[in-house]
Design an enzyme around this catalytic site. Structure first.
Site, PDB file in Angstrom:
ATOM      1  N   LYS A   1       0.829  -1.215   0.000  1.00 50.24           N
ATOM      2  CA  LYS A   1       0.000   0.000   0.000  1.00 50.24           C
ATOM      3  C   LYS A   1       0.859   1.259   0.000  1.00 50.24           C
ATOM      4  O   LYS A   1       0.451   2.277  -0.536  1.00 50.24           O
ATOM      5  CB  LYS A   1      -0.948  -0.002   1.197  1.00 50.24           C
TER       6      LYS A   1
ATOM      7  N   LYS B   1      -5.022  -9.456  -5.824  1.00 51.65           N
ATOM      8  CA  LYS B   1      -6.139  -9.814  -4.945  1.00 51.65           C
ATOM      9  C   LYS B   1      -7.377  -8.993  -5.325  1.00 51.65           C
ATOM     10  O   LYS B   1      -7.234  -7.871  -5.807  1.00 51.65           O
ATOM     11  CB  LYS B   1      -5.692  -9.466  -3.523  1.00 51.65           C
TER      12      LYS B   1
ATOM     13  N   LYS C   1     -11.428  -3.908  -2.420  1.00 50.50           N
ATOM     14  CA  LYS C   1     -12.537  -2.955  -2.366  1.00 50.50           C
ATOM     15  C   LYS C   1     -12.254  -1.744  -3.254  1.00 50.50           C
ATOM     16  O   LYS C   1     -13.144  -1.161  -3.842  1.00 50.50           O
ATOM     17  CB  LYS C   1     -12.708  -2.421  -0.944  1.00 50.50           C
TER      18      LYS C   1
HETATM   19  P1  TYM Z   1     -10.075  -5.689   5.396  1.00 55.21           P
HETATM   20  O1  TYM Z   1     -11.196  -4.781   5.728  1.00 55.21           O
HETATM   21  O2  TYM Z   1      -9.098  -5.273   4.367  1.00 55.21           O
HETATM   22  O3  TYM Z   1     -10.658  -7.086   4.972  1.00 55.21           O
HETATM   23  C1  TYM Z   1     -11.624  -7.757   5.758  1.00 55.21           C
HETATM   24  C2  TYM Z   1     -11.385  -9.265   5.712  1.00 55.21           C
HETATM   25  O4  TYM Z   1     -11.506  -9.717   4.366  1.00 55.21           O
HETATM   26  C3  TYM Z   1     -10.346 -10.463   3.991  1.00 55.21           C
HETATM   27  N1  TYM Z   1     -10.106 -10.266   2.552  1.00 55.21           N
HETATM   28  C4  TYM Z   1     -10.045 -11.248   1.666  1.00 55.21           C
HETATM   29  N2  TYM Z   1     -10.130 -12.583   1.776  1.00 55.21           N
HETATM   30  C5  TYM Z   1     -10.034 -13.311   0.646  1.00 55.21           C
HETATM   31  N3  TYM Z   1      -9.845 -12.765  -0.593  1.00 55.21           N
HETATM   32  C6  TYM Z   1      -9.743 -11.440  -0.745  1.00 55.21           C
HETATM   33  N4  TYM Z   1      -9.567 -10.917  -1.958  1.00 55.21           N
HETATM   34  C7  TYM Z   1      -9.836 -10.612   0.408  1.00 55.21           C
HETATM   35  N5  TYM Z   1      -9.788  -9.269   0.607  1.00 55.21           N
HETATM   36  C8  TYM Z   1      -9.943  -9.079   1.934  1.00 55.21           C
HETATM   37  C9  TYM Z   1      -9.235  -9.881   4.851  1.00 55.21           C
HETATM   38  O5  TYM Z   1      -8.158 -10.783   4.986  1.00 55.21           O
HETATM   39  C10 TYM Z   1      -9.966  -9.644   6.161  1.00 55.21           C
HETATM   40  O6  TYM Z   1     -10.029 -10.834   6.930  1.00 55.21           O
HETATM   41  N6  TYM Z   1      -6.957  -4.921   9.262  1.00 55.21           N
HETATM   42  C11 TYM Z   1      -8.119  -5.680   8.807  1.00 55.21           C
HETATM   43  C12 TYM Z   1      -9.343  -5.428   9.672  1.00 55.21           C
HETATM   44  C13 TYM Z   1      -9.098  -5.681  11.118  1.00 55.21           C
HETATM   45  C14 TYM Z   1      -9.114  -6.948  11.783  1.00 55.21           C
HETATM   46  C15 TYM Z   1      -8.811  -6.659  13.149  1.00 55.21           C
HETATM   47  C16 TYM Z   1      -9.343  -8.250  11.347  1.00 55.21           C
HETATM   48  C17 TYM Z   1      -8.817  -4.721  12.054  1.00 55.21           C
HETATM   49  N7  TYM Z   1      -8.642  -5.319  13.270  1.00 55.21           N
HETATM   50  C18 TYM Z   1      -8.730  -7.688  14.097  1.00 55.21           C
HETATM   51  C19 TYM Z   1      -9.276  -9.281  12.315  1.00 55.21           C
HETATM   52  C20 TYM Z   1      -8.958  -9.002  13.651  1.00 55.21           C
HETATM   53  C21 TYM Z   1      -8.435  -5.258   7.384  1.00 55.21           C
HETATM   54  O7  TYM Z   1      -7.977  -4.236   6.931  1.00 55.21           O
HETATM   55  O8  TYM Z   1      -9.292  -6.107   6.736  1.00 55.21           O
END
Ligand code: TYM
Length: 329
Positions: A113, A196, A199
């Site tokens: 990023k 990947k 969003k």
């Molecule tokens: P975020 O919001 O980017 O994504 C949310 C969850 O979706 C999963 N994910 C995917 N899995 C499979 N294929 C994809 N293309 C894909 N894109 C996203 C991510 O791995 C995630 O599980 N930092 C985290 C949010 C967070 C969090 C936490 C998660 C903050 N605190 C504590 C677990 C525990 C994030 O940015 O996820």
């Protein structure tokens, strides 16, 4: 009484994607009855880069309604907004001071990023969000964190930080395990299967959002990039596009990959893509109908208030203990 704790969260940054659902939310939902379960809207993580406040407010509500639409059950799961529980910020601050610069510099998400935002300067938030994520997890004595592959490294860092803290100050935190689903842990961009599904890639046909019009979803899948063969075979290196569609089908239906390969032996990619589109549209139709029921419902406020209250009880206990062992009170 359930003893093991499961927790996960999603950043409310734009609409939720099929990748978010298959990588994290679905795995949480199917296990929520087995654990003391917590799911939260990671809204502090959404301001690591500047956001339009009105748009963020909507995104937070959407994320909550979407959790419910995907099957999170507030009777079994504590659902809350991260920023409602101030302990996240304080423990995040403390965990940042337990973390080495080298550890943060090695985080793949930071490297990826920061490359794309380098022109406008790299926000510190992008660098220090893993210790905040560690705080999110450690506050609730979490044993299990279902996430997609891209977040695995952050949960592993959380484990290292918990271990380091416990060794230094005595047992304070539970060391969490990560749960990565065997299939669907990294859904790829349909137009560029080297990347990947994200969003932020909403402008092209590569990302499926859970709220996409179903005709558009079908178009996205039918136009997914494949390869010059005509065999439906799982091979992530030689056939990333087809393998991605196989993973999507398998993750949604539970059908194993060899069985999918057999079922489509002798069929062209057109037939196969139509079958994937049918399954995805079926799933999204149900989620979208649920979403409309929950969006703008008064239920949301009740659930959030109740969830924040329950989360604060545990989080404040953990933070107080952490402060005590640090000598802060
Ligand atoms: P975020 O919001 O980017 O994504 C949310 C969850 O979706 C999963 N994910 C995917 N899995 C499979 N294929 C994809 N293309 C894909 N894109 C996203 C991510 O791995 C995630 O599980 N930092 C985290 C949010 C967070 C969090 C936490 C998660 C903050 N605190 C504590 C677990 C525990 C994030 O940015 O996820």
């Amino acid at each position: 009484m359930k003893e093991q704790v499961m927790l996960t969260g999603v950043r409310p940054s734009g609409n939720i994607t099929l990748g978010n659902y298959l990588g994290a939310i679905k795995n949480f939902v199917t296990r929520q009855s087995l654990y003391k379960s917590y799911i939260f809207v990671a809204d502090l993580h959404a301001i690591t880069s500047p956001r339009d406040p009105e748009e963020l407010r909507h995104a937070i509500e959407d994320c909550m309604a979407m959790y419910l639409a995907c099957g999170v059950d507030p009777k079994q799961t504590v659902m809350f907004r991260q920023s409602d529980v101030l302990e996240h910020g304080v423990l995040g601050f403390i965990m940042t001071f337990q973390t080495h610069m080298g550890e943060l510099s090695r985080m793949t998400q930071f490297k990826l990023k920061s490359q794309s935002s380098a022109k406008n300067g790299i926000d510190t938030g992008l660098f220090v969000y893993p210790p905040l994520m560690a705080a999110d997890i450690l506050l609730y004595h979490t044993n299990m964190v279902p996430v997609g592959l891209d977040q695995q490294q952050h949960v592993e860092l959380t484990r290292d930080l918990a271990q380091r803290f416990n060794n230094r100050y005595g047992k304070t935190f539970t060391e969490p395990d990560v749960y990565i689903a065997p299939v669907g842990n990294k859904i790829l961009n349909l137009q560029n299967p080297a990347e990947k599904m994200n969003k932020s890639d909403g402008q092209n046909l590569g990302t499926i959002f859970l709220m996409d019009d179903l005709k558009l979803v079908r178009r996205k899948i039918m136009s997914a990039v494949t390869d010059s063969e005509t065999v439906v075979r799982f091979d992530e290196v030689a056939k990333p596009g087809i393998s991605n569609l196989i993973s999507i089908l398998s993750a949604i239906t539970g059908e194993c990959i060899p069985s999918i390969e057999n079922r489509f032996a002798g069929h062209g990619y057109g037939d196969f893509k139509r079958a994937v589109a049918d399954v995805v549209c079926d799933l999204l139709e149900k989620i979208q109908a649920n979403y409309r029921r929950f969006k703008n419902s008064e239920l949301l406020d009740d659930i959030l208030n109740n969830g924040a209250g329950q989360a604060r009880l545990i989080a404040s206990e953990t933070l107080n203990r952490t402060k005590r062992v640090l000598g802060l009170r």
